[in-house]
Design an enzyme around this catalytic site. Structure first.
Site, PDB file in Angstrom:
ATOM      1  CG  ASN A  84      -1.903  -1.108   1.245  1.00 25.30           C
ATOM      2  OD1 ASN A  84      -2.668  -1.250   0.302  1.00 25.30           O
ATOM      3  ND2 ASN A  84      -1.887  -1.911   2.290  1.00 25.30           N
ATOM      4  CG  HIS A  85       3.489   2.328  -3.228  1.00 22.30           C
ATOM      5  ND1 HIS A  85       4.354   2.696  -4.228  1.00 22.30           N
ATOM      6  CD2 HIS A  85       3.804   1.049  -2.911  1.00 22.30           C
ATOM      7  CE1 HIS A  85       5.165   1.689  -4.507  1.00 22.30           C
ATOM      8  NE2 HIS A  85       4.839   0.667  -3.731  1.00 22.30           N
ATOM      9  CB  THR A  86       2.013   6.811   1.674  1.00 21.64           C
ATOM     10  OG1 THR A  86       1.216   7.740   2.427  1.00 21.64           O
ATOM     11  CG2 THR A  86       3.023   7.582   0.832  1.00 21.64           C
ATOM     12  CB  THR A  92       2.008   6.601  -5.293  1.00 24.14           C
ATOM     13  OG1 THR A  92       2.412   6.610  -6.669  1.00 24.14           O
ATOM     14  CG2 THR A  92       0.588   7.128  -5.155  1.00 24.14           C
TER      15      THR A  92
END
Length: 209
Positions: A84-86, A92
């Site tokens: 889950n890239h921020t 991202t």
């Protein structure tokens, strides 16, 4: 049945596609209950940690917890926090895990949105090539349909399917579900389960002892 806490890997003689999952797990952040099985007819099922639990980097301390008597079909995947890239950032791109390239003061944990552990209840059936996303909780007795992508919590004894997965129906009436959740047969001693297998299979809930 195997004896709980034994080191037996294969439930059936001469069948090397199904394993008792607990007995092939080595990582401390993956917990699996007794009798849960994993089937794989493409790869070695003993490689579950490598092939099925993805993006579980130690830095995030996230866990995969799976209950007892679960059935996990071939190539089901569990996507952990580091997938889950921020979304809090304007980008991202994971700058903070490449500190030596960009800024060594950045915290690596800022690269991802940590949604928490994946927790699977007891007696859950997870279908072929389904995907369970980070932070999802799946209730006891639920069924996850083939190639479903589960992004939200699943109630006990619900059947879900689709992309993203949605509840299709409940397996039983609310009354039966309440009784099953109170009985928790999966926690019974082995001998008591053996005595009640016919009642479990024939849905004789009032005869469970």
């Amino acid at each position: 049945m195997t004896i709980p806490n034994s080191n037996k890997i294969y439930p059936r003689s001469n069948d090397y596609q199904i394993v008792y999952l607990k007995n092939v797990i080595t990582k401390p952040n993956i917990e699996v209950g007794e009798y849960t099985i994993y089937n794989d007819f493409y790869d070695d099922p003993r490689d579950f940690e490598k092939n099925n639990v993805l993006y579980q980097y130690p830095i995030n301390n996230d866990k995969l917890v799976i209950g007892r008597f679960c059935s996990i079909a071939c190539r089901a995947k569990f996507l952990m926090t580091s997938g889950n890239h921020t979304l809090r950032s304007l980008s991202t791109y994971t700058f903070s895990i490449f500190g030596e390239e960009w800024n060594e003061a950045l915290k690596p944990t800022d690269a991802w949105d940590n949604k928490g552990d994946i927790v699977i209840g007891n007696d859950v059936w997870i279908g072929y090539e389904s995907i369970i996303m980070s932070g999802v909780k799946i209730g006891d007795g639920a069924i996850i349909g083939t190639r479903a992508v589960v992004t939200k919590d699943v109630p006990p004894y619900a059947i879900v399917g689709g992309v993203p997965a949605k509840v299709i129906k409940k397996r039983f009436s609310d009354n039966i579900i309440s009784k099953l959740l109170a009985i928790k047969w999966w926690n019974w001693p082995e001998e008591k389960i053996k005595m009640n297998i016919e009642n479990i299979q024939l849905r004789n809930i009032n005869n469970l002892k």
